[in-house]
Design an enzyme around this catalytic site. Structure first.
Site, short mmCIF file in Angstrom:
data_model
loop_
_atom_site.label_atom_id
_atom_site.label_comp_id
_atom_site.label_asym_id
_atom_site.label_seq_id
_atom_site.Cartn_x
_atom_site.Cartn_y
_atom_site.Cartn_z
N ASP A 137 0.78 -1.23 0.00
CA ASP A 137 0.00 0.00 0.00
C ASP A 137 0.82 1.29 0.00
O ASP A 137 0.28 2.36 0.24
CB ASP A 137 -0.94 -0.02 1.22
CG ASP A 137 -2.06 0.98 1.11
OD1 ASP A 137 -2.45 1.30 -0.02
OD2 ASP A 137 -2.53 1.47 2.14
N CYS A 191 -21.55 -9.79 -6.77
CA CYS A 191 -22.40 -8.80 -6.10
C CYS A 191 -23.87 -8.95 -6.50
O CYS A 191 -24.76 -8.57 -5.74
CB CYS A 191 -21.93 -7.38 -6.43
SG CYS A 191 -20.34 -6.94 -5.69
N CYS A 194 -27.33 -6.73 -5.55
CA CYS A 194 -27.18 -6.06 -4.25
C CYS A 194 -26.58 -4.66 -4.41
O CYS A 194 -25.61 -4.47 -5.15
CB CYS A 194 -26.31 -6.90 -3.32
SG CYS A 194 -26.00 -6.14 -1.70
N CYS A 201 -23.80 4.65 1.87
CA CYS A 201 -22.79 5.71 1.87
C CYS A 201 -23.40 7.06 2.26
O CYS A 201 -24.31 7.55 1.58
CB CYS A 201 -22.13 5.82 0.50
SG CYS A 201 -20.86 7.10 0.42
N CYS A 247 -19.49 1.17 3.98
CA CYS A 247 -19.71 0.32 2.80
C CYS A 247 -19.18 -1.09 3.02
O CYS A 247 -19.73 -2.06 2.48
CB CYS A 247 -19.12 0.96 1.55
SG CYS A 247 -17.33 1.19 1.57
#
Length: 354
Positions: A137, A191, A194, A201, A247
Site C-alpha cells: 500500500d 455482487c 445487491c 454511503c 460500505c
C-alpha cells in the site's frame, strides 16, 4: 515451478496470511486506461501522487520489468464487534476498524519479507535464482485489480475487494518475483443485484456501481484531504474522525468473514475515544497517543479538524467549550472548524428551544 507454488501457498498460510494467489504482472491490460479516466475526471482529489506515477501504477509490468509473477496475499482483520455501533455515540469519535490497532503496513510487510526470503531459499534449493520485491500500500501498485486477476477476490460495487470465503475485512500485500509461477484464474463479481454498500454511503460517493469519487468519500476526506472540507459534506460525516467503514460493514458477504488471527489488529483502546479528550491534543500529545498507529500519518491538525467536525455534528451542547477553546488555534483550518462547530451547536440548541 511445479510444486513450488503449492509449497508457497502452504507457507503463506503458516506465516499468518489468510489466502494467497498468483497472477502475471500484465494480467490487467485495461488498468492504465481505467486509471487515466479516473484521474482525468478529477476523482482522485488531492492525491497528486496517483497522477504523478500513473505510468507505473497503470502498468505493473513497467514498475519492475524483470518480474514474471505477482503473488497477492490477504490478511484478515475482521472486527470482533459491530463497527457501526459507534455511529450512535455522538460524544465519541468513530475510527475505521483497520486503524484501531497497530499499523498494518509494519505487520504485513514483516510477514511478506519472511515469506519472500523463504521463497528465494526454496527456489535456490531447486537450482533456480529468484529475486523479489514486496509491496504494502505504499508503492505505485494497484493491489485490488491485481488481487482480482489472481483470484483472491473481486472488487465490489464499492470498489473494495471482497471474497466469498473472507468477507471484506482484509489487507492486501504483494510479492513481485522473477520466478515463473502458474497463474490462478481471475475472480468475477458475485455482487449480483445487491446495492447495500452504495445505499449506505452517507455522502453518495459512488457515481455508479464499481465507481468511486474520492472527493466525496469520508475516508479520503478525513485522511487525505488537506485544508477545510466542503461545508456541504461536513454535516454528512457524522462522528467519523478517521476513515469510514459503512460500505464494508454493509456487505452481506461478511456473514462468511474469516476471524482475524493477528492480535496486533485488535483495538488498542477498549472504548471509542471521547471527542472532548481528542480536541485537547497538541502535537506531542497526538504523537504519543497514536504512536505505532496508521493514524499518526495525518498529524495533529488534521485529526483535530476532524474531531471538530464531529463535535459540530454531535448536537451535544456540553461539547461547546471544547470547540470554543480552539477558535483561535494556530492552525487556520482547525480554528475555522472550531468556529463552524460552535455555530452548529448553537444553532442546534436554538432549534431545541423552539
Amino acid at each position: 515451478m511445479e510444486g513450488l507454488k503449492d509449497l508457497l501457498i502452504a507457507r503463506a498460510l503458516e506465516e499468518g496470511f489468510s489466502k494467497a494467489r498468483v497472477c502475471r504482472p500484465d494480467a490487467v491490460p485495461e488498468l492504465a486506461a481505467r486509471l487515466a479516466e479516473f484521474v482525468a475526471a478529477g476523482r482522485h482529489g488531492q492525491m497528486g501522487w496517483m497522477a504523478e506515477r500513473m505510468h507505473w501504477r497503470g502498468a505493473p509490468d513497467a514498475l519492475w520489468p524483470e518480474a514474471r509473477s505477482v503473488i497477492m496475499l490477504a490478511e484478515v482483520y475482521t472486527p470482533e464487534s459491530d463497527p457501526m455501533a459507534v455511529l450512535g455515540m455522538p460524544e465519541h469519535g468513530a475510527i475505521s476498524v483497520y486503524a484501531q490497532g497497530k499499523d498494518y503496513h509494519d505487520l504485513v510487510k514483516r510477514r511478506l519479507k519472511r515469506l519472500g526470503i523463504w521463497l528465494i531459499e526454496a527456489a535456490k534449493k531447486r537450482g533456480d535464482a529468484a529475486e523479489i520485491k514486496v509491496f504494502v500500500d505504499t508503492a505505485p501498485v494497484m493491489e485490488k485489480p491485481l488481487a482480482q486477476a489472481a483470484g483472491l477476490g473481486w472488487q465490489g460495487k464499492h470498489t473494495n475487494l471482497l471474497a466469498r470465503d473472507l468477507g471484506s475485512w482484509f489487507f492486501l500485500g504483494a510479492i513481485f518475483t522473477t520466478l515463473e509461477l502458474e497463474p490462478d484464474l481471475a475472480e468475477v463479481s458475485h455482487c449480483g443485484s445487491c446495492t447495500a454498500c452504495l445505499d449506505v454511503c452517507p455522502t453518495a460517493a459512488f457515481p455508479a456501481p464499481y465507481q468511486l469519487d474520492a472527493r466525496r468519500c469520508i475516508s479520503y476526506l478525513t485522511i487525505e484531504h488537506r485544508g477545510p472540507v466542503d461545508p456541504e459534506l461536513r454535516g454528512l460525516m457524522g462522528n467519523r474522525i478517521y476513515g469510514c467503514d459503512d460500505c464494508l460493514a454493509a456487505c452481506p458477504w461478511n456473514k462468511f468473514a474469516a476471524e482475524a488471527r493477528e492480535i496486533g489488529y485488535a483495538a488498542r483502546e477498549a472504548d471509542p475515544p471521547l471527542l472532548a479528550e481528542l480536541s485537547q491534543l497538541d502535537d506531542a500529545g497526538f504523537r504519543a497517543r497514536f504512536a505505532g498507529s496508521p493514524i499518526k500519518r495525518i498529524g495533529r491538525d488534521r485529526m483535530v479538524r476532524n474531531v471538530l467536525y464531529a463535535i459540530g455534528n454531535s448536537g451535544q451542547a456540553a461539547l461547546a467549550p471544547a470547540a470554543t477553546a480552539l477558535t483561535s488555534d494556530a492552525d487556520p483550518t482547525v480554528a475555522e472548524a472550531a468556529r463552524w462547530a460552535l455555530a452548529r451547536l448553537t444553532s442546534a440548541a436554538l432549534s431545541d428551544e423552539d
